[in-house]
Design an enzyme around this catalytic site. Structure first.
Site, PDB file in Angstrom:
ATOM      1  N   HIS A  19      -1.562   0.730 -10.195  1.00 65.70           N
ATOM      2  CA  HIS A  19      -2.138  -0.271  -9.280  1.00 65.70           C
ATOM      3  C   HIS A  19      -2.728  -1.444 -10.067  1.00 65.70           C
ATOM      4  O   HIS A  19      -3.911  -1.773  -9.954  1.00 65.70           O
ATOM      5  CB  HIS A  19      -3.195   0.354  -8.377  1.00 65.70           C
ATOM      6  CG  HIS A  19      -3.401  -0.419  -7.105  1.00 65.70           C
ATOM      7  ND1 HIS A  19      -3.830   0.158  -5.933  1.00 65.70           N
ATOM      8  CD2 HIS A  19      -3.238  -1.747  -6.815  1.00 65.70           C
ATOM      9  CE1 HIS A  19      -3.937  -0.762  -4.984  1.00 65.70           C
ATOM     10  NE2 HIS A  19      -3.579  -1.925  -5.506  1.00 65.70           N
ATOM     11  N   ARG A  45       0.852  -1.181   0.000  1.00 69.63           N
ATOM     12  CA  ARG A  45       0.000   0.000   0.000  1.00 69.63           C
ATOM     13  C   ARG A  45       0.892   1.237   0.000  1.00 69.63           C
ATOM     14  O   ARG A  45       1.966   1.246   0.613  1.00 69.63           O
ATOM     15  CB  ARG A  45      -0.934   0.016   1.213  1.00 69.63           C
ATOM     16  CG  ARG A  45      -2.145  -0.884   1.067  1.00 69.63           C
ATOM     17  CD  ARG A  45      -3.081  -0.388  -0.035  1.00 69.63           C
ATOM     18  NE  ARG A  45      -4.294  -1.166  -0.183  1.00 69.63           N
ATOM     19  CZ  ARG A  45      -4.450  -2.178  -1.024  1.00 69.63           C
ATOM     20  NH1 ARG A  45      -3.411  -2.560  -1.770  1.00 69.63           N
ATOM     21  NH2 ARG A  45      -5.613  -2.798  -1.134  1.00 69.63           N
ATOM     22  N   GLU A  95      -4.517   7.701  -5.191  1.00 71.39           N
ATOM     23  CA  GLU A  95      -4.717   7.022  -6.464  1.00 71.39           C
ATOM     24  C   GLU A  95      -6.027   7.476  -7.091  1.00 71.39           C
ATOM     25  O   GLU A  95      -7.045   7.523  -6.406  1.00 71.39           O
ATOM     26  CB  GLU A  95      -4.717   5.500  -6.260  1.00 71.39           C
ATOM     27  CG  GLU A  95      -3.398   4.969  -5.721  1.00 71.39           C
ATOM     28  CD  GLU A  95      -3.381   3.460  -5.507  1.00 71.39           C
ATOM     29  OE1 GLU A  95      -4.426   2.818  -5.746  1.00 71.39           O
ATOM     30  OE2 GLU A  95      -2.337   2.936  -5.094  1.00 71.39           O
TER      31      GLU A  95
END
EC number: 1.1.1.79
Length: 320
Positions: A281, A233, A262
């Site tokens: 991601h 993360r 994000e």
């Protein structure tokens, strides 16, 4: 009468049909707003993204289960779910191998400067033989340090050990017998991991304990030739400190699939650095694995709302 559920992510037609067999489904294009009428009767939700906190739960008084199409669940307030007796399900097993592949992709791309060099070729800079300005560094036989030896960490260790003959170090709360027996992995404290690793691979979830675990002080303990890989993360790493370390040459480079915010803002200084490989991601983003994750999440929701949970439950205490 079938339980009402909200689906807030597009899934394959056969998986949607499976939901329809068990539930009355309201399908949305995005996470439901707090004033959406379907929340009043929803007993389950399934999708990815969106903040499930006390405020959300107040608007979903009948909610019994939440099934996230992900392994991470940091957007869910687990304490609030526990207080309301809401089951939280996730998909921890089906994405392991794919995410581990992404780690190796980031390691190779960062060490061999794949993105940077490919862009130079496209820009017409390849005029003849290449000199040291184009060179990268080897991956094989270098030391990999894995921060967090869970399923993904173990899969990364397997690839590093057998595929690249890399010595494996790891830091975790406890010794991992399988990693030590199969890959000759060595458990060590964080300072040793930082000092000895050529590749520091972060696979940790975000918790209060892991927030900014890697900051300016920790980055200063790494080798100048080291490369940091983060598929855990974003906020496990202090991004400002990382940017500074990359600019100053405290470490050689970084391969990042996760960020504090994000999507990563277009004005992020990380995007201006040639020694950063930044991905959106996509650690689990293959057609096969994303289908398997959605299928697992569907099965999880069915199990949760039928009282048949056997695995993949984040908060099993609410089952008692």
């Amino acid at each position: 009468m079938k339980p009402s559920v909200i689906l807030y992510k597009k899934i394959a037609d056969d998986l949607r049909a499976r939901l329809d067999q068990h539930f009355t489904v309201t399908e949305l294009d995005a996470f439901p707003s707090l004033d959406h009428p379907a929340l009043a009767t929803a007993e389950g939700i399934i999708g990815s993204g969106g903040k499930v906190d006390k405020d959300f739960l107040q608007h979903a008084p009948r909610l019994r289960a939440a099934s996230t199409i992900s392994v991470g669940y940091d957007t869910f307030n687990v304490d609030a779910l526990n207080e309301k007796g809401v089951i939280l399900m996730h998909t921890p097993t089906v994405l392991t191998e794919t995410v581990a592949d992404t780690v190796l992709a980031l390691m190779l791309a960062s060490a061999r400067r794949v993105v940077e060099v490919a862009e130079r070729v496209k820009a017409g800079e390849w005029k003849g033989g290449v000199d040291s300005d184009w060179f990268g560094t080897d991956v094989h036989h270098k030391t990999i340090g894995i921060l967090g030896m869970g399923r993904i960490g173990l899969a990364v260790a397997q690839r590093a050990h057998f595929g690249f003959s890399m010595p494996v170090l790891y830091n975790a709360r406890r010794h991992h017998a399988e990693a030590e027996q199969r890959f000759n992995a060595r458990h060590c404290d964080l300072d040793t991991l930082l000092a000895e690793s050529d590749f520091l691979c972060i696979t940790l979830p975000l918790t209060t304990e892991t927030h900014h675990l890697i900051g300016r002080e920790q980055l200063a303990k790494m080798k100048p030739s080291a490369i940091l890989i983060n598929i855990g993360r974003g906020a496990v790493v202090d991004e400002d400190a990382l940017t500074e370390a990359l600019v100053k040459g405290t470490i050689q480079g970084a391969g990042l699939d996760v960020f504090v915010k994000e999507p990563l803002p277009v004005d992020s200084p990380l995007l201006d650095l040639p020694n950063v490989v930044a991905l959106p991601h996509i650690g689990s983003a293959t057609h096969e694995t994303r289908y398997d994750m959605a299928a697992c999440a569907v099965d999880n929701l069915i199990a949760a709302l039928s009282g048949e949970v056997k695995e993949n439950c984040v908060n099993p205490q609410v089952l008692k």
